[in-house]
Design an enzyme around this catalytic site. Structure first.
Site, PDB file in Angstrom:
ATOM      1  N   CYS A 135      33.955  47.647  35.431  1.00 51.98           N
ATOM      2  CA  CYS A 135      33.066  48.423  36.302  1.00 51.98           C
ATOM      3  C   CYS A 135      32.509  49.669  35.610  1.00 51.98           C
ATOM      4  O   CYS A 135      31.382  50.087  35.905  1.00 51.98           O
ATOM      5  CB  CYS A 135      33.793  48.809  37.581  1.00 51.98           C
ATOM      6  SG  CYS A 135      35.483  49.380  37.355  1.00 51.98           S
ATOM      7  N   HIS A 260      31.295  54.703  40.799  1.00 48.26           N
ATOM      8  CA  HIS A 260      31.598  55.373  39.536  1.00 48.26           C
ATOM      9  C   HIS A 260      30.366  56.163  39.079  1.00 48.26           C
ATOM     10  O   HIS A 260      29.221  55.774  39.363  1.00 48.26           O
ATOM     11  CB  HIS A 260      31.893  54.358  38.430  1.00 48.26           C
ATOM     12  CG  HIS A 260      33.221  53.670  38.539  1.00 48.26           C
ATOM     13  ND1 HIS A 260      34.172  53.963  39.485  1.00 48.26           N
ATOM     14  CD2 HIS A 260      33.762  52.687  37.767  1.00 48.26           C
ATOM     15  CE1 HIS A 260      35.226  53.183  39.299  1.00 48.26           C
ATOM     16  NE2 HIS A 260      35.003  52.403  38.265  1.00 48.26           N
TER      17      HIS A 260
HETATM   18  N1  LIG Z   1      37.882  47.279  41.793  1.00 52.17           N
HETATM   19  C1  LIG Z   1      36.895  47.355  40.897  1.00 52.17           C
HETATM   20  O1  LIG Z   1      36.061  48.275  40.902  1.00 52.17           O
HETATM   21  C2  LIG Z   1      36.758  46.286  39.863  1.00 52.17           C
HETATM   22  C3  LIG Z   1      35.596  46.256  39.097  1.00 52.17           C
HETATM   23  C4  LIG Z   1      35.438  45.296  38.090  1.00 52.17           C
HETATM   24  C5  LIG Z   1      36.439  44.375  37.909  1.00 52.17           C
HETATM   25  N2  LIG Z   1      37.579  44.409  38.675  1.00 52.17           N
HETATM   26  C6  LIG Z   1      38.595  43.412  38.420  1.00 52.17           C
HETATM   27  O2  LIG Z   1      38.556  42.465  39.507  1.00 52.17           O
HETATM   28  C7  LIG Z   1      39.867  41.922  39.723  1.00 52.17           C
HETATM   29  C8  LIG Z   1      40.242  42.122  41.199  1.00 52.17           C
HETATM   30  O3  LIG Z   1      40.276  43.528  41.452  1.00 52.17           O
HETATM   31  P1  LIG Z   1      40.421  44.115  42.924  1.00 52.17           P
HETATM   32  O4  LIG Z   1      40.119  45.556  42.769  1.00 52.17           O
HETATM   33  O5  LIG Z   1      39.676  43.303  43.908  1.00 52.17           O
HETATM   34  O6  LIG Z   1      42.028  43.897  43.167  1.00 52.17           O
HETATM   35  P2  LIG Z   1      42.832  43.843  44.542  1.00 52.17           P
HETATM   36  O7  LIG Z   1      42.125  44.588  45.596  1.00 52.17           O
HETATM   37  O8  LIG Z   1      44.207  44.225  44.203  1.00 52.17           O
HETATM   38  O9  LIG Z   1      42.794  42.253  44.963  1.00 52.17           O
HETATM   39  C9  LIG Z   1      43.460  41.288  44.176  1.00 52.17           C
HETATM   40  C10 LIG Z   1      43.126  39.878  44.661  1.00 52.17           C
HETATM   41  O10 LIG Z   1      43.810  38.953  43.824  1.00 52.17           O
HETATM   42  C11 LIG Z   1      44.613  38.083  44.637  1.00 52.17           C
HETATM   43  N3  LIG Z   1      45.832  37.733  43.928  1.00 52.17           N
HETATM   44  C12 LIG Z   1      46.795  38.562  43.444  1.00 52.17           C
HETATM   45  N4  LIG Z   1      47.793  37.839  42.877  1.00 52.17           N
HETATM   46  C13 LIG Z   1      47.440  36.533  43.033  1.00 52.17           C
HETATM   47  C14 LIG Z   1      48.061  35.303  42.675  1.00 52.17           C
HETATM   48  N5  LIG Z   1      49.250  35.270  42.036  1.00 52.17           N
HETATM   49  N6  LIG Z   1      47.434  34.151  42.986  1.00 52.17           N
HETATM   50  C15 LIG Z   1      46.248  34.160  43.631  1.00 52.17           C
HETATM   51  N7  LIG Z   1      45.617  35.295  44.005  1.00 52.17           N
HETATM   52  C16 LIG Z   1      46.202  36.464  43.694  1.00 52.17           C
HETATM   53  C17 LIG Z   1      44.918  38.900  45.863  1.00 52.17           C
HETATM   54  O11 LIG Z   1      45.290  38.023  46.908  1.00 52.17           O
HETATM   55  P3  LIG Z   1      46.276  38.526  48.101  1.00 52.17           P
HETATM   56  O12 LIG Z   1      45.430  39.350  49.047  1.00 52.17           O
HETATM   57  O13 LIG Z   1      46.717  37.239  48.707  1.00 52.17           O
HETATM   58  O14 LIG Z   1      47.374  39.318  47.467  1.00 52.17           O
HETATM   59  C18 LIG Z   1      43.569  39.568  46.087  1.00 52.17           C
HETATM   60  O15 LIG Z   1      42.679  38.654  46.691  1.00 52.17           O
HETATM   61  C19 LIG Z   1      40.800  42.665  38.744  1.00 52.17           C
HETATM   62  O16 LIG Z   1      40.960  41.874  37.587  1.00 52.17           O
HETATM   63  C20 LIG Z   1      40.028  43.927  38.424  1.00 52.17           C
HETATM   64  O17 LIG Z   1      40.386  44.435  37.154  1.00 52.17           O
HETATM   65  C21 LIG Z   1      37.753  45.343  39.657  1.00 52.17           C
END
Ligand SMILES: NC(=O)c1ccc[n+]([C@@H]2O[C@H](COP(=O)([O-])OP(=O)(O)OC[C@H]3O[C@@H](n4cnc5c(N)ncnc54)[C@H](OP(=O)(O)O)[C@@H]3O)[C@@H](O)[C@H]2O)c1
Length: 359
Positions: A135, A260
């Site tokens: 991001c 950001h």
């Molecule tokens: N937040 C940002 O600004 C941003 C920007 C760019 C990239 N990213 C990347 O995008 C990804 C997700 O980020 P996020 O911020 O959305 O994280 P998050 O809010 O913590 O959500 C994580 C997601 O992954 C699922 N998950 C976790 N463990 C799992 C497993 N073992 N099997 C299947 N599903 C699983 C969770 O499901 P449950 O709800 O069932 O736990 C949830 O849907 C990360 O790699 C992050 O680095 C984030």
């Protein structure tokens, strides 16, 4: 992807319940609907939950081999280790994976793509996986790509002002909790008073983020750099096709929920003018120029949150270097910074496959 398609592709959203996944479902519901089935996948904790997409309630299923069977395009919005384990499984079953995690960004066999900047890189994907940058990189790369196309980028110095939602649900919950502890108090006037009030509730951050800024994001790397700082450097080089571009980054976490911001010092091949830079930024797809400081106009996270473009303001020529520009950029880290870029890549893949099916 399996054979070229003449029917609408089946899409899977892996991580549909997360911070990025939630925004992805909203975006998929708002943009042109090119999809057949949309399958929602998360951890076993979420199996059976129902989420809205395209105005319908869809049941979430747990991530398994079977859940990925028959999928044409799989969008991954899960932690790195989950993507590292499951994206190759989806690809082996015939899906093209668009991964928004950090698991494959540095892999030379995985293109790192931002549609406005290097859509051509989508064509070569030997592992069946395509990645989007993080991001922080995505908050600047569309505007920088447009300036680079005309001026030729030679060096970057970047500082970030990163929102807590960049650290997912845990980041948002942490700031909200800390704000509830400090609201209405006179904290922030004595050394350590905020730290004592917040206690151990620093969540994914090293320090309190309410009433504070934290000059650290990620894990330690060599010589004092953080992993996110090195990621921004490498991702920028890869997307722009400039493998030796000098890039120095300082990542800072600020008490903002979403959007950001970055300050950028960008040095180019030759002299630049602010007028021409403004023209480029004002016409670049995906960029909005908001730059009239005398009238109080510049981007701030509070104004750009929930919007798609990269917002650019404070465009100045460096005082001591006529080849360099100073910029302030702001963008929604969950939209263009994650979910929107993923959705745009998926749409390009769907269009490519449908075109091949018609040929
Ligand atoms: N937040 C940002 O600004 C941003 C920007 C760019 C990239 N990213 C990347 O995008 C990804 C997700 O980020 P996020 O911020 O959305 O994280 P998050 O809010 O913590 O959500 C994580 C997601 O992954 C699922 N998950 C976790 N463990 C799992 C497993 N073992 N099997 C299947 N599903 C699983 C969770 O499901 P449950 O709800 O069932 O736990 C949830 O849907 C990360 O790699 C992050 O680095 C984030």
């Amino acid at each position: 992807m399996r054979a070229a398609m003449t029917v609408r592709p089946t899409l899977a959203v892996v991580g549909a319940t997360g911070t990025v996944g939630t925004v992805l479902l909203r975006i998929l519901s708002q943009r042109a609907d090119v999809w057949g089935e949309i399958r929602l996948i998360a951890s076993p904790r979420s199996a059976g939950r129902k989420l809205a997409v395209r105005g319908e309630q869809v049941e979430v299923v747990a991530l398994t081999d079977e859940a990925l069977a028959g999928v044409d395009i799989a969008l991954f919005a899960v932690p790195d280790e989950v993507a590292a384990r499951w994206a190759p499984v989806a690809a082996a079953q015939g899906a093209v994976v668009v991964d928004g995690s950090g698991a494959f960004r540095a892999d030379p066999e995985v293109p790192l793509v931002v549609p406005e900047v290097n859509a051509h890189a989508l064509r070569r994907r030997p592992r069946g996986i395509v990645a989007g940058p993080g991001c922080t990189t995505l908050t600047m790369i569309v505007a920088l790509g447009a300036l680079h196309a005309e001026f030729g980028l030679r060096e970057l110095v970047v500082s970030s002002y990163q929102a807590v939602s960049g650290a997912g649900r845990a980041g948002v919950e942490t700031l909200r909790r800390q704000l509830s502890l400090v609201a209405g108090t006179e904290l922030g006037t004595a050394p350590g008073d905020v730290r004592r009030a917040v206690g151990d509730a620093t969540g994914p951050f090293t320090d309190p983020v309410a009433l504070n800024v934290v000059p650290w994001a990620g894990t330690p790397r060599e010589d004092g750099w953080s992993s996110q700082e090195m990621d921004v450097r490498e991702e920028t080089r890869k997307v722009l096709g400039l493998p030796r571009l000098p890039v120095a980054v300082t990542c800072v976490r600020v008490p903002v929920i979403t959007a950001h911001s970055l300050t950028v010092h960008a040095r180019f091949e030759d002299e630049v003018t602010v007028d021409r830079a403004r023209e480029i930024l004002a016409t670049a797809p995906g960029v909005v120029l908001c730059d009239d400081p005398a009238a109080g106009e510049f981007p701030t996270p509070a104004d750009v949150v929930g919007t798609d473009p990269t917002w650019v303001g404070r465009v100045r020529r460096a005082l001591d270097d006529p080849t360099a520009l100073e910029l302030f950029l702001s963008g929604d880290n969950l939209r263009k910074g994650a979910a929107l870029n993923t959705a745009q890549l998926a749409e390009l893949l769907a269009a490519e496959s449908l075109a091949a099916g018609r040929a």
